[in-house]
Design a protein around this motif. Structure first.
Motif, PDB file in Angstrom:
ATOM      1  N   LEU A 137       0.906  -1.225   0.021  1.00 15.80           N
ATOM      2  CA  LEU A 137      -0.026   0.035   0.058  1.00 15.80           C
ATOM      3  C   LEU A 137       0.777   1.312  -0.104  1.00 15.80           C
ATOM      4  O   LEU A 137       0.612   2.308  -0.614  1.00 15.80           O
ATOM      5  CB  LEU A 137      -1.168  -0.040   1.166  1.00 15.80           C
ATOM      6  N   LYS A 138       1.959   1.117   0.650  1.00 17.28           N
ATOM      7  CA  LYS A 138       2.949   2.317   0.713  1.00 17.28           C
ATOM      8  C   LYS A 138       3.671   2.540  -0.697  1.00 17.28           C
ATOM      9  O   LYS A 138       3.760   3.553  -1.048  1.00 17.28           O
ATOM     10  CB  LYS A 138       4.090   2.270   1.751  1.00 17.28           C
ATOM     11  N   ILE A 196       1.987   1.727  -3.415  1.00 15.74           N
ATOM     12  CA  ILE A 196       0.992   2.282  -4.454  1.00 15.74           C
ATOM     13  C   ILE A 196       0.804   3.727  -4.211  1.00 15.74           C
ATOM     14  O   ILE A 196       0.833   4.487  -5.208  1.00 15.74           O
ATOM     15  CB  ILE A 196      -0.254   1.335  -4.171  1.00 15.74           C
ATOM     16  N   GLU A 197       0.781   4.051  -2.872  1.00 14.63           N
ATOM     17  CA  GLU A 197       0.554   5.451  -2.479  1.00 14.63           C
ATOM     18  C   GLU A 197       1.639   6.283  -3.009  1.00 14.63           C
ATOM     19  O   GLU A 197       1.510   7.354  -3.745  1.00 14.63           O
ATOM     20  CB  GLU A 197       0.461   5.463  -0.896  1.00 14.63           C
ATOM     21  N   ALA A 198       2.861   5.729  -3.004  1.00  5.88           N
ATOM     22  CA  ALA A 198       3.996   6.496  -3.538  1.00  5.88           C
ATOM     23  C   ALA A 198       4.205   6.757  -4.985  1.00  5.88           C
ATOM     24  O   ALA A 198       4.626   7.570  -5.471  1.00  5.88           O
ATOM     25  CB  ALA A 198       5.267   6.015  -2.976  1.00  5.88           C
ATOM     26  N   LYS A 228       1.257   5.977  -7.249  1.00  7.42           N
ATOM     27  CA  LYS A 228       0.061   6.077  -8.076  1.00  7.42           C
ATOM     28  C   LYS A 228      -0.134   7.332  -8.791  1.00  7.42           C
ATOM     29  O   LYS A 228      -0.908   7.050  -9.878  1.00  7.42           O
ATOM     30  CB  LYS A 228      -1.261   6.411  -6.983  1.00  7.42           C
ATOM     31  N   ASP A 229       0.584   8.380  -8.863  1.00  2.00           N
ATOM     32  CA  ASP A 229       0.583   9.278  -9.871  1.00  2.00           C
ATOM     33  C   ASP A 229       1.322   9.291 -11.209  1.00  2.00           C
ATOM     34  O   ASP A 229       1.119   9.787 -12.157  1.00  2.00           O
ATOM     35  CB  ASP A 229       1.091  10.788  -9.394  1.00  2.00           C
TER      36      ASP A 229
END
Length: 71
Positions: free
Chosen positions: A57-58, A60-62, A64-65
């Motif tokens: 999840l970390k 993906i968060e980092a 995702k853009d």
């Protein structure tokens, strides 16, 4: 070895996209990261499944853009 942003830029120039792999090996996660995730997410010791999920999840968060897909 290229970092993620270099790889993404090279692929963009080729009109291609970057797919981020989430097939994490628990033993490849740095010990400092494991300690941080356990503290932040209140994950019990020995619970590697939830820890790997928190790690992914970390990632993906980092990314995702800039990532086109995840596998």
């Amino acid at each position: 070895m290229q970092n993620f942003m270099q790889m993404r830029e090279n692929k963009r120039k080729e009109n291609k996209y970057v797919c981020v792999g989430l097939d994490v090996n628990y033993n490849s996660i740095p010990k400092e990261t494991i300690a941080f995730l356990r503290k932040e997410s209140k994950i019990q010791f020995g619970a590697n499944g939830p820890l790997i999920k928190a790690f992914n999840l970390k990632i993906i968060e980092a990314t995702k853009d800039v990532a086109a897909a995840y596998k």
